[in-house]
Design a protein around this motif. Structure first.
Motif, PDB file in Angstrom:
ATOM      1  N   SER A  19      -4.917  -8.216   1.860  1.00  0.00           N
ATOM      2  CA  SER A  19      -5.035  -6.919   2.487  1.00  0.00           C
ATOM      3  C   SER A  19      -5.318  -7.051   3.979  1.00  0.00           C
ATOM      4  O   SER A  19      -6.143  -7.869   4.396  1.00  0.00           O
ATOM      5  N   THR A  79       0.831  -1.207   0.000  1.00  0.00           N
ATOM      6  CA  THR A  79       0.000   0.000   0.000  1.00  0.00           C
ATOM      7  C   THR A  79       0.859   1.249   0.000  1.00  0.00           C
ATOM      8  O   THR A  79       0.617   2.203  -0.754  1.00  0.00           O
ATOM      9  N   GLN A 103      -3.474  -8.023  -2.748  1.00  0.00           N
ATOM     10  CA  GLN A 103      -2.622  -7.063  -3.448  1.00  0.00           C
ATOM     11  C   GLN A 103      -1.440  -7.794  -4.081  1.00  0.00           C
ATOM     12  O   GLN A 103      -0.878  -8.715  -3.485  1.00  0.00           O
ATOM     13  N   ASN A 110      -4.711  -4.864  -7.680  1.00  0.00           N
ATOM     14  CA  ASN A 110      -5.636  -5.230  -6.619  1.00  0.00           C
ATOM     15  C   ASN A 110      -6.690  -6.167  -7.177  1.00  0.00           C
ATOM     16  O   ASN A 110      -7.239  -5.925  -8.262  1.00  0.00           O
TER      17      ASN A 110
END
Length: 344
Positions: free
Chosen positions: A296, A246, A304, A320
């Protein structure tokens, strides 16, 4: 007027939006700086109304909320869906690009990172990070055709961004090559902007471009951790693999990092909980990559992917994928977004 039993009420739409957002616990209205607000406004305007003339935005607040590009991508996807999703549509259709075709790999993640490190030391690039980005990105979007069929038009956007320490900069977004989910060209040429056409040109005045770090980050592991944690705070402590991916997605929206900085990120990822080697693949730019996967930690419905170039060892993309179905809108395994860097 008769009542359509398939029409969505406000509560159902809200639930749909929450289900599409991999960072659903975050309040998106608290995340958007002027840069992202301009992006959302641009996406919501019909293609024929988009002006290609340069635009400018007013200076941003100095103490702006941290913006998460992953969340913004999800928000843009949600807006596109809610605006065009036909309430009475009943047939499930392919709405997203096909998933990456992964070849199984027995390599442990430590070996993958070691190979990448060797590649990264072969021909070092710039000695310091640069305030510029070139990327190709896609977010979920649908068009409702007049025939009653609902088809997905994959409409990538090509972004070229440069900015300065004072927050000034320039961002040009052009259309990539559109295609349907099965790889064929759209039957209606007006269903997506023509490849190469300019979607927007934004000039940021001093203070107009929002970034939590404006100084050039150093090349040490501590410097890299500081950079990533500025874009995703969980990285500052004991980040999961999902946290690191992220943070990469967010930071790479503003910076092009050095080979040494890429190496530190991969080292962090190799020891982070949740990272697995998903296999090798050819990415959407035709490059051989090794794919690191992580479920995630903010939304268990999503996985991810981080793509590592098998030629250079650099991180060249993220994707994603939704793990669970969302009615007729998305099947399990549906790709919800991807971003590719260094596509030349």
């Amino acid at each position: 007027m008769g009542h359509d039993p398939d029409a969505m009420n406000d509560a159902q739409i809200d639930a749909l939006i929450r289900g599409l957002d991999p960072l659903r616990e975050l309040k998106t209205d608290e995340l958007l700086t002027l840069r992202e607000q301009a992006t959302l406004q641009r996406i919501m305007v019909a293609p024929e109304q988009r002006a290609s003339s340069p635009a400018s935005v007013p200076p941003a607040r100095r103490n702006f909320p941290l913006v998460l590009s992953m969340a913004v991508t999800a928000v843009v996807a949600m807006i596109a869906i809610v605006l065009v999703w036909p309430p009475a549509a009943r047939r499930a259709v392919a709405l997203t690009p096909p998933p990456l075709q992964l070849s199984s790999s027995s390599q442990p993640i430590g070996e993958v990172v070691s190979v990448a490190h060797r590649l990264l030391t072969r021909s070092p690039r710039e000695p310091h990070a640069e305030r510029k980005v070139s990327s190709v990105g896609w977010y979920l979007q649908m068009d409702h055709l007049t025939t009653g069929d609902t088809r997905s038009v994959i409409a990538p956007q090509v972004i070229h961004l440069t900015w300065e320490a004072d927050g000034s900069g320039r961002e040009v977004i052009t259309a990539g090559v559109p295609y349907l989910a099965d790889g064929s060209p759209p039957p209606d040429p007006d269903s997506a902007p023509a490849a190469g056409s300019q979607l927007s040109e934004t000039t940021y005045p001093a203070g107009g471009f929002g970034s939590p770090i404006d100084h050039i980050p150093g090349n040490t592991e501590a410097d890299v951790r500081e950079l990533l944690s500025a874009y995703w705070s969980p990285v500052a402590a004991d980040p999961s693999a999902s946290d690191i991916i992220t943070a990469v997605s967010n930071a790479f929206g503003s910076w092009t990092l050095t080979d040494e900085q890429h190496a530190h990120i991969l080292t962090m990822l190799s020891t982070a909980p949740g990272a697995t080697v998903a296999g090798t693949a050819v990415d959407r730019a035709g490059r051989d990559v090794t794919v690191i996967a992580a479920d995630s930690t903010t939304n268990p419905d999503f996985r991810q992917f981080l793509l590592i170039s098998n030629e250079t060892g650099r991180i060249v993309g993220t994707e994603n994928v939704r793990l669970t179905p969302l009615g007729d809108l998305l099947p399990a395994g549906g790709v919800t977004s991807y971003t590719l860097w260094e596509t030349r």
